[in-house]
Design a protein around this motif. Structure first.
Motif, PDB file in Angstrom:
ATOM      1  N   TYR A   1      14.327  -4.647   6.283  1.00 45.63           N
ATOM      2  CA  TYR A   1      14.020  -5.101   7.638  1.00 45.63           C
ATOM      3  C   TYR A   1      12.543  -4.860   7.960  1.00 45.63           C
ATOM      4  CZ  TYR A   1      14.241  -5.814  12.664  1.00 45.63           C
ATOM      5  OH  TYR A   1      14.010  -6.270  13.930  1.00 45.63           O
ATOM      6  N   LEU A   2      12.027  -3.677   7.635  1.00 42.82           N
ATOM      7  CA  LEU A   2      10.611  -3.383   7.849  1.00 42.82           C
ATOM      8  C   LEU A   2       9.747  -4.372   7.072  1.00 42.82           C
ATOM      9  CD1 LEU A   2       8.245  -1.660   8.878  1.00 42.82           C
ATOM     10  CD2 LEU A   2       8.697  -0.080   6.969  1.00 42.82           C
ATOM     11  N   THR A   3      10.111  -4.651   5.847  1.00 40.41           N
ATOM     12  CA  THR A   3       9.365  -5.596   5.013  1.00 40.41           C
ATOM     13  C   THR A   3       9.344  -6.983   5.641  1.00 40.41           C
ATOM     14  OG1 THR A   3       9.856  -4.338   3.014  1.00 40.41           O
ATOM     15  CG2 THR A   3       9.278  -6.665   2.727  1.00 40.41           C
ATOM     16  N   ARG A   4      10.478  -7.442   6.157  1.00 33.98           N
ATOM     17  CA  ARG A   4      10.529  -8.764   6.788  1.00 33.98           C
ATOM     18  C   ARG A   4       9.562  -8.839   7.958  1.00 33.98           C
ATOM     19  NH1 ARG A   4      12.574 -11.421  10.992  1.00 33.98           N
ATOM     20  NH2 ARG A   4      13.802  -9.705  11.795  1.00 33.98           N
ATOM     21  N   LEU A   5       9.545  -7.803   8.807  1.00 31.84           N
ATOM     22  CA  LEU A   5       8.654  -7.814   9.964  1.00 31.84           C
ATOM     23  C   LEU A   5       7.187  -7.794   9.543  1.00 31.84           C
ATOM     24  CD1 LEU A   5      10.436  -5.338  12.407  1.00 31.84           C
ATOM     25  CD2 LEU A   5      10.541  -7.840  12.386  1.00 31.84           C
ATOM     26  N   VAL A   6       6.848  -6.949   8.582  1.00 35.50           N
ATOM     27  CA  VAL A   6       5.460  -6.860   8.124  1.00 35.50           C
ATOM     28  C   VAL A   6       5.051  -8.159   7.434  1.00 35.50           C
ATOM     29  CG1 VAL A   6       3.912  -5.687   6.497  1.00 35.50           C
ATOM     30  CG2 VAL A   6       5.403  -4.349   7.995  1.00 35.50           C
ATOM     31  N   PHE A   7       5.938  -8.713   6.613  1.00 35.82           N
ATOM     32  CA  PHE A   7       5.632  -9.962   5.921  1.00 35.82           C
ATOM     33  C   PHE A   7       5.306 -11.084   6.906  1.00 35.82           C
ATOM     34  CE2 PHE A   7       7.075 -14.132   4.501  1.00 35.82           C
ATOM     35  CZ  PHE A   7       6.220 -14.328   3.430  1.00 35.82           C
TER      36      PHE A   7
ATOM     37  N   SER B   1      -0.148  -6.690   0.407  1.00 34.02           N
ATOM     38  CA  SER B   1       0.616  -6.075  -0.678  1.00 34.02           C
ATOM     39  C   SER B   1       1.791  -5.308  -0.100  1.00 34.02           C
ATOM     40  CB  SER B   1      -0.267  -5.100  -1.471  1.00 34.02           C
ATOM     41  OG  SER B   1      -1.329  -5.785  -2.082  1.00 34.02           O
ATOM     42  N   ILE B   2       2.962  -5.524  -0.702  1.00 36.00           N
ATOM     43  CA  ILE B   2       4.171  -4.802  -0.317  1.00 36.00           C
ATOM     44  C   ILE B   2       4.688  -4.107  -1.567  1.00 36.00           C
ATOM     45  CG2 ILE B   2       6.533  -4.992   0.546  1.00 36.00           C
ATOM     46  CD1 ILE B   2       5.562  -7.496   2.115  1.00 36.00           C
ATOM     47  N   VAL B   3       4.845  -2.781  -1.464  1.00 33.76           N
ATOM     48  CA  VAL B   3       5.220  -1.966  -2.616  1.00 33.76           C
ATOM     49  C   VAL B   3       6.508  -1.217  -2.295  1.00 33.76           C
ATOM     50  CG1 VAL B   3       4.487  -0.067  -4.118  1.00 33.76           C
ATOM     51  CG2 VAL B   3       2.782  -1.668  -3.194  1.00 33.76           C
ATOM     52  N   PHE B   4       7.449  -1.256  -3.223  1.00 25.39           N
ATOM     53  CA  PHE B   4       8.681  -0.473  -3.120  1.00 25.39           C
ATOM     54  C   PHE B   4       8.635   0.606  -4.193  1.00 25.39           C
ATOM     55  CE2 PHE B   4       9.877  -4.365  -1.086  1.00 25.39           C
ATOM     56  CZ  PHE B   4      10.817  -4.007  -0.135  1.00 25.39           C
TER      57      PHE B   4
END
Length: 161
Positions: free
Chosen positions: A125-131, A142-145
């Motif tokens: 969910y956080l990734t979707r908002l930031v994306f 850049s998105i890192v897991f």
């Protein structure tokens, strides 16, 4: 090209979920050393290391207390960072949670569900908002897991306490 120039993150903004934990704090330090503005996200937990980073980088480092399992708080986090910084260039998902019961055979349904919410649903969910912000600003990012070896071997939950 010199490594310092290649790794220059001056003017960039990073959110590190789990930023006061062991791996997250290391990510914060590396991003700060490269010149980024860093927001470490934590559930109200601070660490000696994050307090030290706050002392050495008072303008470019901040700890934000947010429970990532609560969508409203995640919405607030992203809105707050965008309001203050006008951009998000990096998201590091380093937050994790483990069941309170150390013996898997007696772990409750609620603990299993809570672990999945914290380690899968909340970061997505956080990734979707930031994306959405990265896309809308047209600058990419850049998105890192982060994960750990305990995805492949039986974990000793005591090391996370």
């Amino acid at each position: 090209m010199h490594l310092k120039k290649m790794m220059d993150m001056s003017g960039r903004v990073a959110i590190v979920a789990g930023g006061t934990g062991f791996l997250g704090a290391q990510c914060c330090e590396a991003l700060l050393e490269c010149g980024a503005r860093v927001y470490a996200v934590s559930r109200g937990k601070s660490s000696e290391f994050s307090d030290e980073l706050r002392g050495t980088h008072p303008v470019t480092f901040d700890v934000i207390n947010v429970d990532l399992s609560k969508p409203g708080e995640v919405d607030w986090l992203v809105t707050s960072v965008m309001d203050e910084a006008d951009r998000i260039d990096v998201l590091v998902n380093a937050a994790c949670d483990w069941p309170t019961e150390l013996d898997f055979t007696t772990t409750s349904w609620a603990d299993i569900r809570g672990t999945l919410e914290a380690n899968l649903v909340s970061p997505l969910y956080l990734t979707r908002l930031v994306f959405e912000h990265m896309r809308d600003l047209g600058r990419g990012g850049s998105i890192v897991f982060l994960g750990s070896m305990y995805g492949k071997v039986a974990p000793d939950h005591r090391i996370y306490r």
